[in-house]
Design a protein around this motif. Structure first.
Motif: not given
Length: 363
Positions: A256-258, A315-321, A324-327, A342-349
């Motif tokens: 689900g991550t765009s 804005e974070t999802a579960g577990k403070d993820v 949106t992440r930008l670079a 990703n509304p459910r949080g963008v994985p850091a990895a």
């Protein structure tokens, strides 16, 4: 004259014993050396001896059987262990239930490959610290410097195959249009037009690429403005520093991550750096209007000559993820803007993987 005392008789020589017949010793009866015969064993003693012999034979038989059983057990365990070791080491670890490493959100990309350079042109040297920055200019087709879509987004895992090298875009002979689109782009061409109609002159067409390795689309530099909260400021910045060309690739993975990656090329590294430094500090994206800086240029794994600033939404999802992440990436004359939502949080990895791989391609 006679002595008064009688003469004492002097001892004379004794005569040696003369051999002669001696008296015979008395007769001694001979000793009897043979023991007295043992009494014959009784029937009970014979039965006990036979029982003891049977027990010893049975004990030896049991020991032999135990040795055979243990030997067979050791052999079975050795064979089973060898078979298990072969069964575990032969297949991939991820194919073995219970041993597969839990996914951490990273994607499966094809092996990275750099596009060919025009004849007689050298690869950019981002390590060059001299004042002459011409050696750090990217001369390859900008569209092929974009990170390809991963397998999780329908991309191919086969190595990319590039068409024949072309004349670099953004060179001295390619002057930018007033809107910041690459030279050769038809006036009024919409964002996302195919390379057949919107590619810079002498830049290879999409039809030259094999199936599954189609290049990204050329877009107007102004196409980035639609992602921003303050597009007027960014438009002025792009006009001042003269954006020469821009391209974009986006995908949505199975989690689900765009992801959207934009590359912008400038005439010099100084123009690109000014755009990068002001964009990361003054420009806010609509996807994360309150984004805050997460890390900046402290990543020792980045290639030399590449600068990265990472941001994340509040804005974070579960577990403070963060959702949106930008670079923002600076690599000599090229600036990249990477957005993952990703509304459910963008994985850091996954975010770190995308940023690092895109940085490697530009380095």
């Amino acid at each position: 004259m006679t002595d008064d005392h009688a003469a004492t008789p002097q001892p004379g020589p004794q005569s040696a014993p003369q051999p002669g017949p001696q008296s015979a010793p008395e007769f001694a009866p001979p000793l009897d050396t043979d023991p007295a015969p043992a009494p014959a064993p009784t029937a009970e003693e014979q039965a006990l001896a036979a029982r003891a012999a049977e027990e010893q034979a049975a004990h030896r038989t049991r020991r032999r059987k135990a040795a055979v059983r243990w030997g067979c057990a050791v052999l079975v365990f050795a064979l089973a262990g060898t078979g298990t070791a072969l069964a575990v080491t032969a297949p991939e670890r991820t194919d073995i239930p219970g041993l597969a490493t839990a996914g951490d959100g990273r994607y499966t990309f094809p092996p990275l490959a750099l596009p060919p350079l025009p004849s007689g042109k050298a690869a950019p040297n981002l390590k060059d610290k001299s004042k002459d920055k011409s050696a750090a200019v990217h001369l390859a087709d900008l569209r092929y410097l974009l990170l390809p879509a991963p397998k999780e987004a329908g991309g191919s895992v086969n190595p990319p195959v590039f068409p024949a090298p072309t004349v670099p875009t953004g060179s001295a002979s390619a002057s930018p249009s007033a809107s910041g689109t690459p030279s050769g782009t038809p006036s009024g061409a919409p964002s996302g037009t195919s390379s057949a109609s919107a590619s810079p002159s002498a830049s290879g067409t999409a039809s030259a690429a094999p199936e599954g390795a189609a290049p990204a689309n050329w877009v107007s530099c102004d196409a980035l403005l639609g992602d921003l909260q303050n597009p007027a400021r960014m438009r002025t910045l792009l006009r001042q520093n003269v954006c020469r060309a821009a391209t974009v690739r986006e995908w949505t993975a199975s989690d689900g991550t765009s992801t959207r990656i934009r590359l912008m090329r400038f005439g010099t590294s100084a123009e690109a750096w000014d755009t990068f430094s002001r964009t990361r500090s003054e420009i806010q994206l609509k996807a994360a209007p309150d984004a805050r800086t997460a890390t900046s240029s402290a990543d020792g794994e980045l290639p030399d000559g590449v600068e990265v600033t990472r941001k994340e939404s509040r804005e974070t999802a579960g577990k403070d993820v963060p959702t949106t992440r930008l670079a923002f990436v600076s690599a000599s004359d090229v600036v990249a803007v990477i957005t993952m939502t990703n509304p459910r949080g963008v994985p850091a990895a996954a975010f770190r993987q995308v940023v690092d791989l895109q940085s490697d391609l530009l380095a």
